[in-house]
Design a protein around this motif. Structure first.
Motif, PDB file in Angstrom:
ATOM      1  N   UNK A 129     -19.290  89.231 -11.676  1.00  0.00           N
ATOM      2  CA  UNK A 129     -19.796  87.990 -12.270  1.00  0.00           C
ATOM      3  C   UNK A 129     -18.918  87.538 -13.432  1.00  0.00           C
ATOM      4  N   UNK A 130     -18.587  88.459 -14.334  1.00  0.00           N
ATOM      5  CA  UNK A 130     -17.785  88.116 -15.505  1.00  0.00           C
ATOM      6  C   UNK A 130     -16.394  87.639 -15.085  1.00  0.00           C
ATOM      7  N   UNK A 131     -15.819  88.302 -14.100  1.00  0.00           N
ATOM      8  CA  UNK A 131     -14.505  87.870 -13.597  1.00  0.00           C
ATOM      9  C   UNK A 131     -14.597  86.452 -13.044  1.00  0.00           C
ATOM     10  N   UNK A 132     -15.644  86.179 -12.260  1.00  0.00           N
ATOM     11  CA  UNK A 132     -15.828  84.829 -11.717  1.00  0.00           C
ATOM     12  C   UNK A 132     -16.005  83.813 -12.844  1.00  0.00           C
ATOM     13  N   UNK A 133     -16.850  84.124 -13.822  1.00  0.00           N
ATOM     14  CA  UNK A 133     -17.143  83.181 -14.900  1.00  0.00           C
ATOM     15  C   UNK A 133     -15.870  82.809 -15.654  1.00  0.00           C
ATOM     16  N   UNK A 134     -15.076  83.784 -16.009  1.00  0.00           N
ATOM     17  CA  UNK A 134     -13.882  83.522 -16.815  1.00  0.00           C
ATOM     18  C   UNK A 134     -12.781  82.825 -16.021  1.00  0.00           C
ATOM     19  N   UNK A 135     -12.847  82.909 -14.694  1.00  0.00           N
ATOM     20  CA  UNK A 135     -11.822  82.268 -13.857  1.00  0.00           C
ATOM     21  C   UNK A 135     -12.260  80.911 -13.321  1.00  0.00           C
ATOM     22  N   UNK A 136     -13.472  80.454 -13.682  1.00  0.00           N
ATOM     23  CA  UNK A 136     -14.052  79.275 -13.027  1.00  0.00           C
ATOM     24  C   UNK A 136     -14.050  78.009 -13.872  1.00  0.00           C
ATOM     25  N   UNK A 137     -13.270  77.974 -14.948  1.00  0.00           N
ATOM     26  CA  UNK A 137     -13.341  76.840 -15.866  1.00  0.00           C
ATOM     27  C   UNK A 137     -12.811  75.545 -15.272  1.00  0.00           C
ATOM     28  N   UNK A 138     -12.132  75.623 -14.166  1.00  0.00           N
ATOM     29  CA  UNK A 138     -11.658  74.393 -13.527  1.00  0.00           C
ATOM     30  C   UNK A 138     -12.740  73.714 -12.683  1.00  0.00           C
TER      31      UNK A 138
END
Length: 367
Positions: free
Chosen positions: A174-183
């Motif tokens: 989840x954390x990996x997804x959150x930090x990579x999803x700002x676009x």
């Protein structure tokens, strides 16, 4: 029944981008209006406004969980956290904790999400608690993490989260997804982040408050500044719909309906935030106009009316309300109220026992 996290494609959520385009456009447009309005506020007044908005969110996110806190205590704690003068009632651990978490959310919105950040938020939220085994860490209990209602002998299971043994792996993903999803578009990202986190339900308690904070963090990161969003106020006003939509969405990976619902809630929160900002601007203007003109009783009542927020006293301020707040006799109350009307502080409606008073504000949101 198969929950979404048990499905083979988890957590590859699906949604219809086209169905969300108009909502995303509206959010960005309203964000511009909020930013433009804030630019007209002087620095000191902006500090007060920010603290009022954060306090409102802190109070309401706790109310959603059935915890009712003292607004003055929470606000004093937030003022201290911002390094501003504060006085008032000594806060309880719960009031101090939510104030610390909301301050951290505001001040570190742009920092990447991490286990350490979430653990710190959890420690703040659970300050003073002695009934939890796991504080400042993910849950470890062996029994299922379930959302249940009804009697013990006939429970209604609304949701069962992944077992504790899987939480570490689920949260890393989840954390990996959150930090990579700002676009991603802001409403879509915030909506998915909130539901995704709630489905993992990683903590023994406090998941709702932390999950809503994560949604606000996502929006702030996408905008490049704190949103000052009254998200929990909007959720609290229609709490049954919030829980119904969460429950409906925990069995599917198609999140179009969930994102549409949650995006609409964010837009409602954004409109209320703008209403509150304009209300607080009007408050400053009214005090500037009446500086040095109010006696102690009048000042106390006007301050009390402002604490009710943009909606004001339900049904308006009555003479009996005034007497209760100030302990003034009726004759004094009548003179004070007439004077406040004459000075343009209040508007009078009705006659005799139906007479009511409302703040006279320079805003489209006045009562």
């Amino acid at each position: 029944m198969q929950w979404n996290w048990q499905q083979k494609d988890w957590p590859n959520f699906r949604y219809d981008n086209a169905a969300l385009d108009a909502l995303e456009t509206q959010f960005l447009k309203q964000s511009g209006v909020v930013v433009g309005t804030l630019k007209h506020i002087e620095s000191d007044a902006k500090d007060d406004l920010v603290i009022d908005l954060i306090s409102t969110e802190a109070i309401k996110t706790s109310e959603i969980e059935g915890e009712f806190l003292n607004r003055d205590s929470v606000q004093a704690s937030i003022r201290r956290n911002f390094g501003l003068d504060a006085s008032g009632k000594r806060p309880t651990p719960a009031e101090q904790g939510i104030a610390e978490m909301m301050t951290a959310l505001y001040q570190t919105f742009d920092d990447p999400l991490s286990d350490a950040m979430l653990f710190q938020w959890h420690k703040m939220l659970t300050s003073g608690r002695t009934d939890l085994n796991d504080i400042g860490c993910y849950r470890t209990h062996a029994e299922p993490m379930q959302i249940v209602s009804g009697a013990d002998y006939a429970p209604n299971i609304h949701y069962e989260a992944p077992p504790s043994a899987q939480v570490g792996e689920e949260m890393a993903r989840f954390i990996e997804w959150f930090n990579a999803s700002q676009s991603m578009p802001p409403l879509t990202r915030a909506s998915i982040a909130h539901l995704y986190f709630e489905c993992i339900h990683p903590f023994e308690d406090g998941n709702g408050r932390i999950g809503r904070a994560i949604a606000e963090k996502a929006l702030s990161q996408n905008l490049g500044q704190p949103t000052l969003l009254a998200l929990s106020h909007a959720i609290q006003s229609k709490k049954k719909a919030y829980y119904a939509n969460l429950e409906q969405s925990n069995k599917t990976l198609d999140l179009t309906d969930w994102i549409t619902y949650f995006a609409g809630t964010i837009l409602e929160a954004q409109r209320y935030s703008l209403q509150l900002i304009e209300f607080l601007i009007a408050k400053t203007k009214l005090y500037d106009r009446l500086q040095g003109q109010l006696n102690e009783r009048q000042d106390k009542v006007i301050a009390r009316m402002f604490r009710e927020g943009p909606e004001g006293f339900k049904g308006g301020l009555s003479a009996d309300n005034y007497m209760s707040i100030t302990s003034a006799p009726r004759a004094t109350t009548t003179r004070d109220l007439a004077d406040l009307v004459a000075k343009g502080a209040l508007i009078k409606t009705g006659e005799r026992r139906y007479t009511r008073y409302w703040l006279k504000l320079d805003t489209e949101y006045q009562n």
